[in-house]
Design an enzyme around this catalytic site. Structure first.
Site, PDB file in Angstrom:
ATOM      1  N   PRO A   1      11.312  86.089  58.105  1.00 53.45           N
ATOM      2  CG  PRO A   1      13.621  86.409  57.937  1.00 53.45           C
ATOM      3  CD  PRO A   1      12.565  85.848  58.836  1.00 53.45           C
TER       4      PRO A   1
ATOM      5  CE1 TYR B   1      12.301  85.012  47.463  1.00 56.82           C
ATOM      6  CE2 TYR B   1      12.474  84.337  49.754  1.00 56.82           C
ATOM      7  CZ  TYR B   1      12.143  85.281  48.804  1.00 56.82           C
ATOM      8  OH  TYR B   1      11.639  86.495  49.210  1.00 56.82           O
TER       9      TYR B   1
ATOM     10  CE1 TYR C   1       8.533  86.702  48.202  1.00 56.35           C
ATOM     11  CE2 TYR C   1       8.195  88.243  46.388  1.00 56.35           C
ATOM     12  CZ  TYR C   1       9.013  87.683  47.354  1.00 56.35           C
ATOM     13  OH  TYR C   1      10.307  88.129  47.486  1.00 56.35           O
TER      14      TYR C   1
ATOM     15  CE  LYS D   1       3.271  88.638  51.906  1.00 56.81           C
ATOM     16  NZ  LYS D   1       3.703  89.425  50.769  1.00 56.81           N
TER      17      LYS D   1
ATOM     18  CG  HIS E   1      12.626  92.285  41.235  1.00 56.11           C
ATOM     19  ND1 HIS E   1      13.464  91.413  41.858  1.00 56.11           N
ATOM     20  CD2 HIS E   1      13.407  93.315  40.830  1.00 56.11           C
ATOM     21  CE1 HIS E   1      14.698  91.874  41.830  1.00 56.11           C
ATOM     22  NE2 HIS E   1      14.691  93.038  41.229  1.00 56.11           N
TER      23      HIS E   1
HETATM   24  C1  PHB Z   1      15.895  91.419  51.543  1.00 53.63           C
HETATM   25  O1  PHB Z   1      16.191  91.872  50.423  1.00 53.63           O
HETATM   26  O2  PHB Z   1      16.443  91.816  52.582  1.00 53.63           O
HETATM   27  C2  PHB Z   1      14.877  90.350  51.624  1.00 53.63           C
HETATM   28  C3  PHB Z   1      14.163  90.013  50.488  1.00 53.63           C
HETATM   29  C4  PHB Z   1      13.224  89.006  50.547  1.00 53.63           C
HETATM   30  C5  PHB Z   1      13.018  88.331  51.730  1.00 53.63           C
HETATM   31  C6  PHB Z   1      13.719  88.677  52.872  1.00 53.63           C
HETATM   32  C7  PHB Z   1      14.653  89.685  52.814  1.00 53.63           C
HETATM   33  O3  PHB Z   1      12.125  87.311  51.760  1.00 53.63           O
END
Ligand code: PHB
Ligand code: APR
Length: 385
Positions: A287, A195, A379, A291, A72
């Protein structure tokens, strides 16, 4: 029984450490309390920094990752009914890769077993002696002792490693929410992660493959999963992820669901005598910043380098700096994860002033190149020092 490095815990941290050491000719035994199927099917996050994929590739664990991982170049922040793209690669020169933690665990277990590695499932450590050094464990109803030169405590948040560090100091923060996560057999309704901040709470649209979606909803910390039948989950996701421009969320059969509490936690120091903590045994992040796994990988990369130097030259310099080196990165990730979490979640206790500040913060990150660079460099992951 004796080995060079006794590794307690066969999650990503312990398995990767065992692989990295094997590549340097250092012997280890991995003691994992659960059975192989359990470890290989636990659903966890799946967003890898470029530094993490480099380490996996570098130790020969990148074959399926390169075939199936989804690279990505950006992510979307969504709030006020509109999306704002953060072009991660344009801003940092780095990519991130979606590849589930459970797949990494499967790849590492298969690699270790194929090259004759000693990974013992159903072997639960009951006591660690950091100075012996030795690990006492239970397997098949019997008690065994494993003597070694060094112990790696890679046994997660609830393990026996951290309590074996005398005088360990802990720092923590609880959040007034948890994440309800689902896996669904439906093509993702987005190419990049979304997000989303909404008055009703945070939502995240992630993915696992072109046919499987991974989605999360902010819920109360004491929420019962039984209160969330499929239709309620999809309705809530559609509301929180909704935009004013006709975007729609596709639904499909839900194949896995769970609620995870959110917590920030750090233990200092990450070493006592010949015991070294790595991964969730030493720190937990919420989460939101993705990280947790990346930190586990950077810890064991630093530890493998230090042990390699020790066995090659006798020098303990890198072992002596292990805790301080890791903690610098850990605290940066702690701050970033806390920052992303408070930026995006809806705090049920926040007053109107705090909500206005939060909205201003979101507007700033979405419109200021400087703020976007800061998000993007954290990130995608800061360089391993
Ligand atoms: C996930 O794909 O499980 C995932 C991706 C990004 C995050 C948390 C979980 O910030
Ligand atoms: N003896 C042997 N094994 C143990 C013991 C014990 N006493 N206690 C725990 N374990 C095992 C657990 O069964 C688990 O498989 O240690 C392993 C720890 O693995 P993880 O919890 O996955 O932790 P880690 O390897 O540090 O990986 C960190 O996992 O929780 C996620 O977000 C986190 O992605 C990050 C990653």
């Amino acid at each position: 029984m004796r080995t060079q490095v006794a590794i307690v815990g066969g999650g990503p941290a312990g398995l990767l450490l065992s692989r990295l050491l094997h590549r340097q000719g250092i012997a280890s035994v991995v003691l994992e309390g659960r059975d192989r199927a359990y470890v290989e099917h636990r659903q966890r996050a799946g967003m890898l920094e470029q530094g993490t994929t480099d380490v996996l590739r570098g130790c020969g664990a990148g074959e399926r990752l390169d075939r199936e991982g989804l690279v990505h170049h950006g992510l979307e922040l969504r709030f006020g009914g509109a999306g704002h793209r953060i072009p991660l690669t344009d801003l940092t020169g780095r990519t991130v890769t979606v590849y589930a933690q459970t797949e990494i665990v499967k790849d590492l277990v298969a690699l270790r077993l194929a090259d004759g590695g000693d990974v013992r499932f159903g072997a639960r450590a009951v006591e660690i002696d950091p100075s012996g050094p030795s690990v006492t464990y239970r397997q098949d109803g019997r008690t065994h002792t494993l003597d070694c030169d060094y112990i790696a405590g890679c046994d997660g948040f609830h393990g026996v490693g951290r309590p074996a560090v005398p005088g360990v100091r802990t720092f923590s923060r609880e959040y007034p929410f948890a994440w309800l996560g689902i896996l669904a057999d439906v093509p993702p309704s987005t190419g990049e992660l979304i997000y989303a901040h909404h008055d009703r709470g945070f939502a995240l649209h992630s993915l696992r493959s072109p046919a499987v979606s991974r989605l999360y909803l902010q819920v109360a910390p004491d929420e019962e999963i039984a209160a969330w039948p499929d239709a309620r989950i999809w309705d809530e996701l559609a509301v929180r992820l909704g935009t004013g421009d006709g975007w729609t969320l596709d639904e499909g059969p839900i194949t896995d669901r769970s609620i995870t509490p959110m917590r920030s936690f750090v233990a200092e120091p990450m070493r006592h005598d010949r015991l070294f903590l790595a991964g969730d045994a030493a720190h937990i992040v919420p989460p939101t910043g993705a990280k947790g796994l990346n930190l586990a990988v950077s810890d064991v990369t630093v530890l493998a380098r230090a042990l390699t130097e020790r066995y090659a030259s006798g020098s303990e310099a890198l072992l002596d700096s292990y805790s301080a080196t890791c903690l610098r990165r850990v605290w940066r990730a702690e701050h970033f994860s806390y920052w992303m979490t408070t930026l995006l979640h809806t705090d049920p206790q926040a007053d109107d002033f705090a909500r206005r500040l939060q909205r201003s913060h979101l507007d700033y990150v979405a419109s200021s190149p400087a703020a976007a660079v800061s998000l993007a460099e954290n990130y995608t992951g800061l360089p391993l020092t």
